[in-house]
Design a protein around this motif. Structure first.
Motif, short mmCIF file in Angstrom:
data_model
loop_
_atom_site.label_atom_id
_atom_site.label_comp_id
_atom_site.label_asym_id
_atom_site.label_seq_id
_atom_site.Cartn_x
_atom_site.Cartn_y
_atom_site.Cartn_z
N VAL A 173 0.84 -1.20 0.00
CA VAL A 173 0.00 0.00 0.00
C VAL A 173 0.88 1.25 0.00
CG1 VAL A 173 -1.71 1.33 1.30
CG2 VAL A 173 -1.86 -1.18 1.24
N THR A 174 0.61 2.15 -0.95
CA THR A 174 1.30 3.43 -0.97
C THR A 174 0.50 4.42 -0.14
OG1 THR A 174 2.17 3.01 -3.18
CG2 THR A 174 2.14 5.30 -2.43
N SER A 175 1.14 4.99 0.87
CA SER A 175 0.46 5.95 1.72
C SER A 175 1.42 7.04 2.13
CB SER A 175 -0.08 5.26 2.98
OG SER A 175 -0.62 6.21 3.87
N TYR A 176 0.90 8.26 2.20
CA TYR A 176 1.71 9.39 2.65
C TYR A 176 1.29 9.84 4.05
CZ TYR A 176 3.17 9.44 -2.16
OH TYR A 176 3.69 9.06 -3.37
N HIS A 177 0.47 9.02 4.70
CA HIS A 177 0.01 9.36 6.05
C HIS A 177 1.14 9.07 7.04
CE1 HIS A 177 -2.88 10.30 9.12
NE2 HIS A 177 -2.55 9.21 9.77
N LEU A 178 1.62 10.11 7.70
CA LEU A 178 2.68 9.95 8.71
C LEU A 178 2.14 9.31 9.97
CD1 LEU A 178 4.82 13.22 8.73
CD2 LEU A 178 5.53 10.92 8.07
N GLY A 179 0.95 9.74 10.38
CA GLY A 179 0.39 9.23 11.62
C GLY A 179 -0.48 10.26 12.29
N ASP A 180 -0.77 10.00 13.56
CA ASP A 180 -1.68 10.82 14.34
C ASP A 180 -0.97 11.35 15.59
OD1 ASP A 180 -3.42 9.78 12.47
OD2 ASP A 180 -4.50 8.52 13.90
N LEU A 181 -1.31 12.59 15.94
CA LEU A 181 -0.90 13.17 17.21
C LEU A 181 -2.15 13.36 18.05
CD1 LEU A 181 1.53 16.04 16.08
CD2 LEU A 181 2.10 13.70 16.74
N VAL A 182 -2.05 12.99 19.32
CA VAL A 182 -3.14 13.22 20.27
C VAL A 182 -2.57 14.16 21.32
CG1 VAL A 182 -4.72 12.18 21.93
CG2 VAL A 182 -4.15 10.96 19.81
N ILE A 183 -3.14 15.36 21.39
CA ILE A 183 -2.63 16.38 22.31
C ILE A 183 -3.71 16.70 23.34
CG2 ILE A 183 -1.63 18.68 22.52
CD1 ILE A 183 -0.77 18.46 19.58
N CYS A 184 -3.32 16.64 24.60
CA CYS A 184 -4.26 16.87 25.70
C CYS A 184 -4.24 18.36 26.08
CB CYS A 184 -3.89 16.01 26.90
SG CYS A 184 -5.07 16.16 28.25
N ALA A 185 -5.31 19.06 25.70
CA ALA A 185 -5.39 20.51 25.89
C ALA A 185 -5.21 20.94 27.35
CB ALA A 185 -6.70 21.04 25.32
N PRO A 186 -5.89 20.31 28.32
CA PRO A 186 -5.70 20.75 29.71
C PRO A 186 -4.27 20.53 30.23
CG PRO A 186 -7.73 19.47 29.52
CD PRO A 186 -6.98 19.32 28.22
N VAL A 187 -3.63 19.47 29.80
CA VAL A 187 -2.24 19.22 30.23
C VAL A 187 -1.32 20.28 29.63
CG1 VAL A 187 -0.28 17.63 30.10
CG2 VAL A 187 -2.55 16.76 30.69
N VAL A 188 -1.51 20.59 28.36
CA VAL A 188 -0.68 21.62 27.71
C VAL A 188 -0.86 22.96 28.43
CG1 VAL A 188 -0.31 22.93 25.57
CG2 VAL A 188 -0.64 20.45 25.48
N ALA A 189 -2.10 23.31 28.75
CA ALA A 189 -2.36 24.58 29.43
C ALA A 189 -1.73 24.61 30.82
CB ALA A 189 -3.87 24.82 29.54
N GLU A 190 -1.84 23.51 31.56
CA GLU A 190 -1.28 23.43 32.91
C GLU A 190 0.25 23.52 32.85
OE1 GLU A 190 0.79 21.89 36.13
OE2 GLU A 190 0.50 20.57 34.41
N GLU A 191 0.87 22.81 31.91
CA GLU A 191 2.33 22.84 31.78
C GLU A 191 2.82 24.24 31.42
OE1 GLU A 191 3.33 18.27 30.33
OE2 GLU A 191 3.19 19.87 28.83
N ALA A 192 2.15 24.89 30.48
CA ALA A 192 2.56 26.23 30.07
C ALA A 192 2.51 27.18 31.26
CB ALA A 192 1.66 26.74 28.94
N ALA A 193 1.44 27.11 32.04
CA ALA A 193 1.31 27.99 33.21
C ALA A 193 2.39 27.67 34.24
CB ALA A 193 -0.08 27.82 33.83
N ARG A 194 2.60 26.39 34.52
CA ARG A 194 3.60 25.98 35.52
C ARG A 194 5.02 26.35 35.10
NH1 ARG A 194 5.58 21.02 35.30
NH2 ARG A 194 3.63 20.15 34.50
N GLN A 195 5.29 26.26 33.80
CA GLN A 195 6.64 26.53 33.29
C GLN A 195 6.86 27.99 32.91
OE1 GLN A 195 7.26 23.70 30.07
NE2 GLN A 195 6.67 21.99 31.36
N GLY A 196 5.83 28.81 33.07
CA GLY A 196 5.95 30.23 32.76
C GLY A 196 6.14 30.51 31.28
N LYS A 197 5.49 29.72 30.43
CA LYS A 197 5.60 29.87 28.98
C LYS A 197 4.29 30.40 28.42
CE LYS A 197 8.73 25.95 28.52
NZ LYS A 197 8.88 24.57 28.02
N LEU A 198 4.38 31.10 27.30
CA LEU A 198 3.16 31.49 26.59
C LEU A 198 2.45 30.22 26.12
CD1 LEU A 198 4.36 34.49 24.39
CD2 LEU A 198 2.99 34.56 26.48
N LEU A 199 1.14 30.17 26.30
CA LEU A 199 0.37 28.98 25.91
C LEU A 199 0.58 28.64 24.44
CD1 LEU A 199 -1.63 26.76 26.60
CD2 LEU A 199 -3.48 28.42 26.25
#
Length: 150
Positions: A74-100
């Motif tokens: 099978v020829t495919s150009y699909h690299l794959g999937d990313l699953v990103i957890c929005a609340p975790v990203v927001a919490e980490e940004a706040a804790r690390q002092g980074k812009l969201l």
């Protein structure tokens, strides 16, 4: 590089990047023209469930990468999937002092590199991957995500 990107929002979070942002960050890290990627934005429960099922860790995490490998016939150009957890990203940004927005960009770039075979299982691989992340993010005007914050 141009990506074929699908963004799925399965999160209750309201302060999410735009599809245009996701495309910009995906393309910044893309090393294969026309590759397909799905980014799924989730809340803690789905992230925890997937992290437990695929990594044996019973907690939500910031980003999970699921590379796609097509059968040889099978020829495919699909690299794959990313699953990103929005609340975790927001919490980490706040804790690390980074812009969201900057932390979101980092999670997308980080995940995209995983989909393209980069990893950080040992020190040499981690240094190679982190160095590339720094360079790609700097090209987007985003400061070093690994710098120490106050």
């Amino acid at each position: 590089m141009r990506a074929d990107l699908e963004v799925q929002v399965a999160s209750k979070e309201k302060d999410l990047p735009s599809d245009r942002d996701f495309m910009k960050w995906t393309q910044a890290a893309l090393q294969q023209e026309g590759a397909g990627v799905v980014i799924r934005i989730v809340d803690e429960e789905e992230s925890r469930q997937l992290n437990h099922e695929y990594r044996g860790k019973d907690r939500p995490t910031n980003v999970l990468s699921f590379p796609f490998e097509a059968p040889p016939e099978v020829t495919s150009y699909h690299l794959g999937d990313l699953v990103i957890c929005a609340p975790v990203v927001a919490e980490e940004a706040a804790r690390q002092g980074k812009l969201l927005q900057h932390h979101w960009a980092h999670m997308v770039v980080h995940g995209m590199l995983h989909l393209q075979g980069y990893d950080h299982l040992n020190d040499a691989d981690a240094e190679r991957m982190e160095s590339l992340e720094r360079e790609l993010l700097q090209n987007l005007g985003i400061p070093d995500p690994y710098r120490e914050t106050a």
